[in-house]
Write an enzyme that holds these catalytic residues in place. Structure first.
Site, PDB file in Angstrom:
ATOM      1  N   HIS A 403      79.364  86.096  34.580  1.00 57.72           N
ATOM      2  CA  HIS A 403      78.878  87.485  34.575  1.00 57.72           C
ATOM      3  C   HIS A 403      79.100  88.137  33.208  1.00 57.72           C
ATOM      4  O   HIS A 403      79.256  89.358  33.119  1.00 57.72           O
ATOM      5  CB  HIS A 403      79.552  88.319  35.677  1.00 57.72           C
ATOM      6  CG  HIS A 403      79.798  87.544  36.930  1.00 57.72           C
ATOM      7  ND1 HIS A 403      78.778  87.066  37.701  1.00 57.72           N
ATOM      8  CD2 HIS A 403      80.945  87.115  37.515  1.00 57.72           C
ATOM      9  CE1 HIS A 403      79.276  86.385  38.726  1.00 57.72           C
ATOM     10  NE2 HIS A 403      80.599  86.392  38.630  1.00 57.72           N
ATOM     11  N   CYS A 404      79.155  87.327  32.173  1.00 57.97           N
ATOM     12  CA  CYS A 404      79.436  87.816  30.807  1.00 57.97           C
ATOM     13  C   CYS A 404      80.848  88.391  30.692  1.00 57.97           C
ATOM     14  O   CYS A 404      81.184  88.999  29.676  1.00 57.97           O
ATOM     15  CB  CYS A 404      78.413  88.830  30.312  1.00 57.97           C
ATOM     16  SG  CYS A 404      76.760  88.187  30.221  1.00 57.97           S
TER      17      CYS A 404
END
Ligand SMILES: Cc1ncc(COP(=O)(O)O)c(C=O)c1O
Length: 481
Positions: A403-404
């Site tokens: 999710h970064c």
């Protein structure tokens, strides 16, 4: 906080094309779905639109009025003192990069930037690049420092943050809400720590500047930039029902006056004030609006905010969508209290349900905390990607990956650096949450049922839905169709 009864929820869902398809949309922390009324607005605008600040036609003048009024709507939504504090960008990521490029020349050799291990890559990689790749080429050495978080509670380690901030800390960057751990750091305390460092800014102010990455916080609660006392706040609309393509940077007006722009070119210069030896910049906010902006995106985003007030019934006395009436703070407060209350209740339900699954670990803030409406989890011995594919096969759209939030996944020692995440917004229902929990349980208990994961194995193959079906949605209550 407000709540939504099932009849209200049905009405809200009927205003979204996706709801006619057999989709359980729980990847809302990445992007939400757009309401039909906003798509209709875009279609209507396409018949009459023109460029802004660049024409004398009625069409250009009217489009300019709508574009400029959008700045006022957005300012009112976040309680910014005026449109002069705002600039529009492609995304939260670009808004944060705009801060980096505007501040770049101000960093002095020996300065530092303090951010956290909880950040989205958008609020770490620009600082890494600035410190490791850009400034060294100019002979300046600036350090990036990372504050820890508690591995159990997901809370930001404020004591560590305070240790890292010193008299050479020019900037503190902090998430307003983690897109992985769900944690919402106490920004008042972060502000106090930034101030206590004692850095002397070029204008004589003492204390570090504070940048808040509000991408998740904006999507799920009321953001009041004055109450936040941040110098910069970045967020984007595609996480709060608007179409893709518009991010916002709020910056204190005195900083906007003195900082250089991020982009240079047309419209950001004062009328006629470009000479071979001298250029004068336009008045705020247009100094930070070089080139033709995403005009329709900005108008649609601002109108989506107005629509939210109407959708959730926050102000039964009037309709806000498709108007430019000055937004009242009470209407925004009431609307976002309903959105936040609903999403929080779904999140609580999901956490309670998921926590009964053997071997499943939920990361970050616990049930009952004021957290962003998402649940990221891993299951002992199972690939998060396989779980996400198995959920997809059951009609549940989740997301597996880092999710970064890559730093936080590494910090937790997750191998691979990934988790599975479900996230909620105003159109999700308690029934959907039950289906999500049941689908996760099935994916964990009977993984072999989904061994060809990646292609839907149930009869509910959503991609076969006729593409014209969305037009069958009930006519919009919100504005002209
Ligand atoms: C906390 C956070 N910051 C930044 C971003 C990046 O937003 P954008 O895609 O608008 O650049 C995201 C997106 O997931 C996010 O969750």
């Amino acid at each position: 906080m407000g709540t939504l009864a099932s009849r209200e929820l049905e009405l809200i869902r009927s205003q979204f094309a996706f709801s006619l398809r057999d989709r359980i949309v729980t990847n809302n922390a990445a992007s939400t779905q757009p309401p039909l009324a906003v798509l209709e607005l875009l279609r209507d605008l396409s018949e009459t639109y023109e460029n802004v600040h660049r024409g004398q036609s009625d069409a250009s003048i009217r489009t300019t009025e709508m574009f400029e009024a959008s700045f006022d709507t957005i300012a009112a939504w976040i309680n910014a003192p005026s449109r002069r504090t705002l600039s529009m960008h492609r995304s939260t990521t670009e808004a944060i990069n705009a801060v980096m490029y505007s501040l770049l020349a101000d960093f002095r050799d020996g300065d530092n930037v303090v951010t956290t291990l909880m950040e989205h890559n958008s609020d770490y990689v620009p600082w890494h690049a600035m410190c490791r790749e850009i400034l060294p080429r100019f002979g300046r050495h600036v350090e990036v420092r990372l504050a820890r978080f508690d591995h159990e509670s997901g809370e930001l380690d404020l004591a560590h943050l305070a240790e890292l901030v010193d008299a050479r800390t020019k900037l503190v960057c902090c998430t307003g809400g983690s897109n992985f751990l769900g944690t919402k750091p106490p920004l008042d305390q972060v502000r106090a720590i930034a101030d206590a460092g004692g850095y002397v800014q070029p204008d004589g102010r003492v204390g570090a500047l504070l940048l808040v990455d509000a991408a998740q916080r904006f999507a799920s609660s009321r953001v009041d930039v004055q109450e936040m006392e941040a110098d910069f706040v970045a967020f984007s609309f595609h996480k709060l029902l608007a179409p893709f393509g518009v991010g916002v940077l709020y910056a204190r007006e005195d900083l906007r006056e003195t900082l250089p722009p991020f982009l240079y070119g047309g419209d950001m210069i004062a009328e006629g004030q470009v000479f071979p030896d001298r250029v004068e910049y336009n008045d705020l906010p247009w100094k930070f609006s070089a080139g033709t902006p995403n005009i329709l995106g900005v108008i649609a985003s601002a109108q989506t905010l107005r629509l939210i007030v109407d959708l959730v019934g926050a102000d039964p006395t009037r309709a806000w969508f498709r108007t430019d009436d000055p937004l009242e703070p009470g209407a925004v407060d009431a609307a976002m209290a309903i959105v936040a209350g609903h999403a929080a209740s779904l999140t609580r339900q999901a956490m309670e349900g998921l926590s009964t699954i053997a071997g499943l670990r939920i990361h970050g803030a616990s049930v009952g905390e004021d957290r962003t409406p998402l649940v990221a989890f891993t299951v002992e011995g199972r690939s998060p990607f396989a779980i996400a594919h198995a959920l997809n096969a059951q009609g549940v759209e989740s997301r597996a990956g880092c999710h970064c939030a890559t730093l936080a996944h590494h910090d937790l020692g997750l191998e691979p650096a990934a988790s599975c995440r479900v996230s909620f917004t105003v159109y999700n229902t308690p029934e959907e949450v039950d289906r999500v929990v049941a689908a996760v349980r099935r994916a964990v208990d009977a993984p072999h049922d989904f061994s060809s994961a990646g292609t839907p194995s149930t009869s509910a193959d959503r991609t076969t839905t006729p593409s014209g079906r969305a037009t069958a949605v009930a006519p919009s209550r919100f504005g002209r169709v």
